[in-house]
Design an enzyme around this catalytic site. Structure first.
Site, PDB file in Angstrom:
ATOM      1  N   CYS A 124      53.378  47.437  44.824  1.00  7.58           N
ATOM      2  CA  CYS A 124      53.685  48.787  44.325  1.00  7.58           C
ATOM      3  C   CYS A 124      55.134  49.200  44.522  1.00  7.58           C
ATOM      4  O   CYS A 124      55.859  49.418  43.549  1.00  7.58           O
ATOM      5  CB  CYS A 124      52.778  49.793  45.023  1.00  7.58           C
ATOM      6  SG  CYS A 124      51.051  49.513  44.625  1.00  7.58           S
TER       7      CYS A 124
HETATM    8  N1  LIG Z   1      47.138  46.850  45.663  1.00  9.86           N
HETATM    9  C1  LIG Z   1      47.341  48.128  45.925  1.00  9.86           C
HETATM   10  O1  LIG Z   1      47.357  48.517  47.095  1.00  9.86           O
HETATM   11  C2  LIG Z   1      47.550  49.156  44.835  1.00  9.86           C
HETATM   12  C3  LIG Z   1      47.609  50.506  45.193  1.00  9.86           C
HETATM   13  C4  LIG Z   1      47.768  51.466  44.206  1.00  9.86           C
HETATM   14  C5  LIG Z   1      47.894  51.068  42.876  1.00  9.86           C
HETATM   15  N2  LIG Z   1      47.846  49.755  42.520  1.00  9.86           N
HETATM   16  C6  LIG Z   1      47.938  49.446  41.097  1.00  9.86           C
HETATM   17  O2  LIG Z   1      46.677  49.035  40.626  1.00  9.86           O
HETATM   18  C7  LIG Z   1      46.816  48.044  39.618  1.00  9.86           C
HETATM   19  C8  LIG Z   1      46.030  46.797  39.990  1.00  9.86           C
HETATM   20  O3  LIG Z   1      46.576  46.262  41.179  1.00  9.86           O
HETATM   21  P1  LIG Z   1      45.792  45.262  42.122  1.00  9.86           P
HETATM   22  O4  LIG Z   1      46.555  45.247  43.394  1.00  9.86           O
HETATM   23  O5  LIG Z   1      44.336  45.569  42.158  1.00  9.86           O
HETATM   24  O6  LIG Z   1      46.017  43.877  41.317  1.00  9.86           O
HETATM   25  P2  LIG Z   1      45.294  42.473  41.583  1.00  9.86           P
HETATM   26  O7  LIG Z   1      46.228  41.434  41.060  1.00  9.86           O
HETATM   27  O8  LIG Z   1      44.775  42.395  42.971  1.00  9.86           O
HETATM   28  O9  LIG Z   1      44.017  42.525  40.660  1.00  9.86           O
HETATM   29  C9  LIG Z   1      44.043  42.573  39.294  1.00  9.86           C
HETATM   30  C10 LIG Z   1      42.816  41.845  38.767  1.00  9.86           C
HETATM   31  O10 LIG Z   1      42.800  42.012  37.365  1.00  9.86           O
HETATM   32  C11 LIG Z   1      42.390  40.808  36.769  1.00  9.86           C
HETATM   33  N3  LIG Z   1      42.798  40.840  35.382  1.00  9.86           N
HETATM   34  C12 LIG Z   1      44.011  40.567  34.844  1.00  9.86           C
HETATM   35  N4  LIG Z   1      43.970  40.731  33.508  1.00  9.86           N
HETATM   36  C13 LIG Z   1      42.727  41.143  33.203  1.00  9.86           C
HETATM   37  C14 LIG Z   1      42.069  41.478  31.996  1.00  9.86           C
HETATM   38  N5  LIG Z   1      42.713  41.410  30.816  1.00  9.86           N
HETATM   39  N6  LIG Z   1      40.788  41.877  32.059  1.00  9.86           N
HETATM   40  C15 LIG Z   1      40.142  41.928  33.247  1.00  9.86           C
HETATM   41  N7  LIG Z   1      40.702  41.606  34.424  1.00  9.86           N
HETATM   42  C16 LIG Z   1      41.979  41.207  34.390  1.00  9.86           C
HETATM   43  C17 LIG Z   1      42.999  39.737  37.632  1.00  9.86           C
HETATM   44  O11 LIG Z   1      42.328  38.503  37.504  1.00  9.86           O
HETATM   45  C18 LIG Z   1      42.812  40.340  39.027  1.00  9.86           C
HETATM   46  O12 LIG Z   1      41.586  39.987  39.599  1.00  9.86           O
HETATM   47  C19 LIG Z   1      48.312  47.831  39.470  1.00  9.86           C
HETATM   48  O13 LIG Z   1      48.781  48.642  38.432  1.00  9.86           O
HETATM   49  C20 LIG Z   1      48.871  48.317  40.784  1.00  9.86           C
HETATM   50  O14 LIG Z   1      50.204  48.765  40.646  1.00  9.86           O
HETATM   51  C21 LIG Z   1      47.669  48.784  43.481  1.00  9.86           C
END
Ligand SMILES: NC(=O)c1ccc[n+]([C@@H]2O[C@H](COP(=O)([O-])OP(=O)(O)OC[C@H]3O[C@@H](n4cnc5c(N)ncnc54)[C@H](O)[C@@H]3O)[C@@H](O)[C@H]2O)c1
Length: 431
Positions: A268
């Protein structure tokens, strides 16, 4: 009954089916939360290995132990989206090589879902992104299907606020922001999230919700940049910045402590601010604090390596011939997430300068597969003999599991980037 009334009734009765797209750090805990609240949850992911692991009850995220929840099953079959009353999108939003927003995952997901959308569904985007994404990228793709947003499909943006590893807050107790495309969209979104989350905070639009998330992360990036700059200034003056911040933090009002470190990491803070800077430029304004904080924070790994190099030189050792053990490669303490970790960046810098690099991290047994980094390494066990065999330990991530006293006794040199060691000692250098 209108599509909205029908949807609200299904949410109230908990007969609504929740579809979560993207089962990562955000989507997986959210799926488990809705399942615990009594809903049937379908998790969608394009990663077949994750789908298989979850359906076998195995977690792939260190701090999430139990993924066996009644009513939760994962799939890679997006045609099942039509079974869901709510579709919540939690896919990555990285930057491309020019540091510009890469919305390909979000758009890929919406396009995979679009053929299966039907009247009476909520679509919620949670991925962090610039103001305007929901209206400019999601809404037209939904309406192209002949579904009207606000009467057929209810579109909201509701940013995630996970803090992995924080024992005080979880998905349920962290208040959730929600903005809708129309008042009816907002009403549906608030009803959906209120069924699983203690406090939902409505805002007037999807753009306000998108900007709220960015402000939160920019606030952190800028303040971390500020203390990192203060660290460099204080170091040149022979002052310990950690002592100064601890002292300043005794002020009961108007000061919030942030702690310096070897840079910034995670999915992030190093990334999201650029989403705003990019969009701001399109509106003809510069987000100068964002750019400056990025510059200061990105310079930190190199600054730390410079301090390590100088400390080794004082001991008659050249960095190029040194053996360095990096302590902690996760981007922050007590988690196993190495994305954008400055520790890994420092490993690259050390290797490029000829140092022999190893690492120890109680949360990362084997160096993970990463897009831009490759080290064929396993976490080193911290016996006192092993610790004493390195020219320096580079303390990058202050996991609670490290035995800091034992490390200080055994190590020849520790370069401490986290202010763990408060008392000066001949073998400790702060950086
Ligand atoms: N990790 C955090 O602490 C956090 C906190 C707040 C916001 N975010 C935001 O949340 C969002 C997701 O982050 P995350 O950390 O969960 O990412 P991540 O990489 O852990 O997970 C994303 C998942 O989405 C899947 N994916 C990718 N393309 C896809 C598709 N077309 N259809 C279905 N699944 C698909 C991937 O295989 C993966 O399992 C981002 O925008 C991030 O900025 C993350």
């Amino acid at each position: 009954m209108s599509a909205k009334e029908d949807l609200l009734a299904r949410i109230a009765a908990k007969s609504a089916v929740i579809g979560i797209c993207g089962l990562g750090y955000v989507g997986l805990p959210l799926s488990l939360r809705f399942a615990a609240a009594g809903f049937r949850v379908i998790g969608f992911d394009i990663d077949a290995a994750k789908v298989e692991a979850l359906n076998a009850g195995r977690s792939y995220i260190g701090h999430i132990k139990d993924v066996k929840a009644k009513g939760f099953a994962a799939t890679g079959d997006f045609a099942r989206a039509k079974e869901a009353d709510a579709l919540i999108i939690c896919v990555p939003t990285p930057l491309d090589s020019r540091r510009e927003p890469d919305l390909s995952f979000v758009i890929g997901t919406v396009e995979a879902l679009a053929p299966h959308l039907r009247a009476g569904q909520i679509v919620s985007l949670e991925s962090t992104t610039y103001p305007g994404t929901t209206e400019e990228e999601l809404r037209p793709r939904i309406e192209k299907r002949g579904l009207k947003v606000g009467t057929d499909v209810f579109l909201v943006f509701s940013p995630e606020r996970e803090d992995p590893g924080n024992p005080d807050y979880d998905t349920r107790s962290i208040p959730k922001i929600c903005g809708g495309s129309t008042p009816d969209c907002l009403e549906a979104g608030v009803a959906l999230y209120s069924a699983a989350i203690d406090r939902v905070v409505p805002v007037s639009s999807t753009r306000a919700a998108e900007m709220t998330k960015l402000l939160e992360n920019i606030h952190r990036a800028v303040n971390i940049g500020l203390v990192n700059e203060m660290k460099v200034v204080a170091d040149r003056m022979g002052i310990d910045i950690h002592e100064v911040i601890r002292a300043a933090a005794t002020k009961p009002f108007g000061f919030v402590p942030y702690w310096p470190g070897p840079g910034f990491g995670g999915h992030c803070i190093p990334i999201d601010p650029y989403y705003l800077a990019w969009k701001a430029k399109q509106h003809g304004v510069e987000a100068r604090f964002v750019e400056l904080a990025g510059e200061v924070n990105r310079a930190m790994p190199l600054w730390v390596i410079g301090k390590l190099e100088a400390a080794l030189r004082e001991r008659g050792i050249s960095l190029a011939r040194s053996k360095v053990l990096v302590l902690g490669i996760a981007y922050k303490k007590n988690v196993d997430d190495t994305r954008e970790s400055p520790a890994v960046e420092m490993m690259e810098l050390l290797a490029a300068r000829g140092a022999k690099v190893a690492y120890s991290d109680p949360h990362v047994a084997v160096f993970p597969r990463m897009r831009e980094h490759k080290f064929d390494l396993k976490s080193v066990a911290l016996t006192s003999d092993a610790v004493a065999s390195y020219d320096a330990l580079l303390l990058a991530t202050n996991h609670d599991a490290f035995d800091y006293k034992a490390l200080a006794r055994a190590a020849r040199l520790i370069v401490d980037t986290r202010g763990v060691y408060l008392e000066p000692a001949p073998n400790i250098v702060k950086a």
